[in-house]
Design a protein around this motif. Structure first.
Motif, PDB file in Angstrom:
ATOM      1  N   LEU A 223       0.813  -1.216   0.000  1.00 47.99           N
ATOM      2  CA  LEU A 223       0.000   0.000   0.000  1.00 47.99           C
ATOM      3  C   LEU A 223       0.847   1.266   0.000  1.00 47.99           C
ATOM      4  CD1 LEU A 223      -2.821  -0.871   2.590  1.00 47.99           C
ATOM      5  CD2 LEU A 223      -2.816  -1.240   0.111  1.00 47.99           C
ATOM      6  N   GLY A 224       2.148   1.126   0.271  1.00 49.47           N
ATOM      7  CA  GLY A 224       2.998   2.302   0.379  1.00 49.47           C
ATOM      8  C   GLY A 224       2.655   3.154   1.587  1.00 49.47           C
ATOM      9  N   TRP A 225       2.125   2.504   2.625  1.00 47.37           N
ATOM     10  CA  TRP A 225       1.677   3.230   3.818  1.00 47.37           C
ATOM     11  C   TRP A 225       2.572   2.929   5.010  1.00 47.37           C
ATOM     12  CZ3 TRP A 225       0.502   1.460   8.647  1.00 47.37           C
ATOM     13  CH2 TRP A 225      -0.057   2.386   9.537  1.00 47.37           C
ATOM     14  N   SER A 226       2.806   3.917   5.819  1.00 42.39           N
ATOM     15  CA  SER A 226       3.426   3.730   7.127  1.00 42.39           C
ATOM     16  C   SER A 226       3.001   4.901   7.997  1.00 42.39           C
ATOM     17  CB  SER A 226       4.960   3.653   7.032  1.00 42.39           C
ATOM     18  OG  SER A 226       5.478   4.838   6.469  1.00 42.39           O
ATOM     19  N   PRO A 227       2.951   4.717   9.314  1.00 41.23           N
ATOM     20  CA  PRO A 227       2.514   5.816  10.185  1.00 41.23           C
ATOM     21  C   PRO A 227       3.504   6.970  10.156  1.00 41.23           C
ATOM     22  CG  PRO A 227       3.358   3.973  11.483  1.00 41.23           C
ATOM     23  CD  PRO A 227       3.283   3.498  10.075  1.00 41.23           C
ATOM     24  N   ARG A 228       2.983   8.175  10.182  1.00 42.60           N
ATOM     25  CA  ARG A 228       3.825   9.372  10.111  1.00 42.60           C
ATOM     26  C   ARG A 228       3.861  10.157  11.418  1.00 42.60           C
ATOM     27  NH1 ARG A 228       2.663  12.099   4.142  1.00 42.60           N
ATOM     28  NH2 ARG A 228       3.312  10.287   2.895  1.00 42.60           N
ATOM     29  N   ARG A 229       2.854   9.991  12.259  1.00 37.95           N
ATOM     30  CA  ARG A 229       2.776  10.790  13.484  1.00 37.95           C
ATOM     31  C   ARG A 229       3.318  10.022  14.671  1.00 37.95           C
ATOM     32  NH1 ARG A 229      -1.202  12.225  10.169  1.00 37.95           N
ATOM     33  NH2 ARG A 229      -1.681  14.459   9.955  1.00 37.95           N
ATOM     34  N   SER A 230       4.080  10.717  15.485  1.00 37.36           N
ATOM     35  CA  SER A 230       4.622  10.098  16.696  1.00 37.36           C
ATOM     36  C   SER A 230       3.521   9.992  17.742  1.00 37.36           C
ATOM     37  CB  SER A 230       5.772  10.943  17.244  1.00 37.36           C
ATOM     38  OG  SER A 230       5.282  12.165  17.771  1.00 37.36           O
ATOM     39  N   LEU A 231       3.731   9.106  18.700  1.00 38.66           N
ATOM     40  CA  LEU A 231       2.775   8.983  19.794  1.00 38.66           C
ATOM     41  C   LEU A 231       2.684  10.280  20.584  1.00 38.66           C
ATOM     42  CD1 LEU A 231       3.005   5.401  21.344  1.00 38.66           C
ATOM     43  CD2 LEU A 231       0.969   6.607  20.554  1.00 38.66           C
ATOM     44  N   ASP A 232       3.804  10.967  20.735  1.00 40.26           N
ATOM     45  CA  ASP A 232       3.782  12.235  21.463  1.00 40.26           C
ATOM     46  C   ASP A 232       2.882  13.255  20.758  1.00 40.26           C
ATOM     47  OD1 ASP A 232       5.141  12.410  23.950  1.00 40.26           O
ATOM     48  OD2 ASP A 232       6.246  14.153  23.228  1.00 40.26           O
ATOM     49  N   ASP A 233       3.004  13.335  19.441  1.00 40.58           N
ATOM     50  CA  ASP A 233       2.140  14.238  18.684  1.00 40.58           C
ATOM     51  C   ASP A 233       0.676  13.844  18.856  1.00 40.58           C
ATOM     52  OD1 ASP A 233       4.272  15.712  17.764  1.00 40.58           O
ATOM     53  OD2 ASP A 233       4.430  14.630  15.865  1.00 40.58           O
ATOM     54  N   SER A 234       0.416  12.543  18.816  1.00 40.46           N
ATOM     55  CA  SER A 234      -0.946  12.046  18.940  1.00 40.46           C
ATOM     56  C   SER A 234      -1.534  12.385  20.303  1.00 40.46           C
ATOM     57  CB  SER A 234      -0.959  10.531  18.720  1.00 40.46           C
ATOM     58  OG  SER A 234      -2.269  10.055  18.531  1.00 40.46           O
TER      59      SER A 234
END
Length: 341
Positions: free
Chosen positions: A296-307
């Motif tokens: 899918l060319g997908w991977s998470p971009r946001r860190s847990l801290d940002d979340s």
């Protein structure tokens, strides 16, 4: 260019199309609508009630859990849907029958609704890591046997199988995204992180009592989940499962402590077993997301801290809009939580 002027195109190569999002006013569904809209798709959000702030995309009121296949097919044909993202479902404050109807029966009717359409839309089913059930301390791959132990997990697995079986038989086209624990702005207040964020945002004077936070779980930001749905809509892959998660096992206790640090609040959080309750869980969970990266060319971009930071900001804004008495009434100060989804 208005939403009505967008042309619905085909999939592949990032081309925009027409997407219908079921459960469009829910935590995940709202973000799915926003991501598809930003990518230039013609978006129709579907929910039981569409009252609320105006959106840049169209909203349609329909209770899809009670609607028959013919009514769903009529809606999809009207909207010229090239993709359907199913973000509808039931988990919080729901009975087992509610979960079966919303998480399993709906998917079966959705498959039946799309089968006779001249241009069969692609289905993106948002599933759950709970379809796997308890696993040993190894990464959860899409080949990990499914053995759910909760009504929620069993109902989500039944929905996933309805789509996967139909795809294998040529009656449907689509994929299942098995999503790990979701965080970020708008996290449901009945979930552990949503509950803690609300408690911190309202500065409730009473301590928040939780069951011992022993679990290590995989967390992913809701906006990354929405991006995964867009990637799945653009893909030509069908009949497959994709794990969508952060790719790491994180201590739930550390996340709660981090939320309190970010809040800068003196709110008290107490871990204590509930009298007569289930023994505390020491669950360990990590999603292997390699297949989603490759296909899918997908991977998470946001860190847990940002979340967590955005979750807290959203909770504060929501608390600011509520009367103080209402905010305090819904703060669960004596609840023992054993399911930290």
């Amino acid at each position: 260019m208005s939403v009505n002027d967008r042309r619905a195109g085909g999939r592949g190569g990032g081309a925009a199309g027409s997407v219908v999002v079921l459960g469009a006013t829910g935590f995940v569904g709202r973000h799915v609508c926003e991501v598809f809209d930003a990518a230039g798709w013609r978006v129709t959000g579907v929910a039981r009630s569409v009252h609320g702030p105006a959106t840049p995309y169209e909203m349609t009121a329909l209770d899809v859990v009670d609607a028959d296949a013919e009514r769903i097919a009529e809606l999809l044909a009207e909207r010229g849907a090239s993709t359907v993202v199913n973000a509808a479902g039931a988990v919080w404050q729901a009975t087992e029958d509610d979960m079966t109807r919303a998480n399993a029966d709906l998917v079966r009717r959705l498959v039946s609704a799309t089968a006779p359409l001249p241009a069969r839309p692609r289905l993106v089913q948002l599933g759950s890591v709970h379809e796997y059930g308890p696993v040993p301390r190894t990464g959860i791959t899409e080949d990990t046997p499914t053995a759910p132990v909760t009504p929620y997990g069993r109902s989500k697995l039944a929905g996933a199988r309805a789509l996967l079986d139909a795809a294998a038989e040529g009656r449907a086209e689509g994929v299942v995204l098995r999503v790990s624990n979701v965080s970020g702005p708008g996290t449901h207040r009945a979930s552990l992180l949503g509950m803690v964020a609300h408690h911190l945002a309202t500065s409730a004077p009473e301590p928040l009592r939780l069951a011992p936070l022993l679990a290590h779980r995989d967390f992913v930001d809701v906006r990354d989940v929405a991006a995964a749905a867009l990637a799945a809509a653009r893909s030509n892959t069908t009949g497959q499962v994709f794990n969508i998660g952060g790719g790491q096992a994180t201590s739930v206790r550390s996340l709660v402590h981090r939320l309190t640090e970010l809040a800068g609040a003196a709110a008290e959080i107490v871990e204590a077993p509930s009298a007569g309750g289930r023994p505390p869980e020491a669950e360990w969970q990590r999603m292997d997301i390699g297949r989603a990266r490759r296909l899918l060319g997908w991977s998470p971009r946001r860190s847990l801290d940002d979340s967590l930071r955005d979750l807290l900001a959203h909770a504060r804004a929501a608390a600011h809009r509520e009367p103080l008495s209402s905010a305090l009434q819904v703060t669960p100060t004596t609840m023992a939580v054993s399911d930290h989804r």
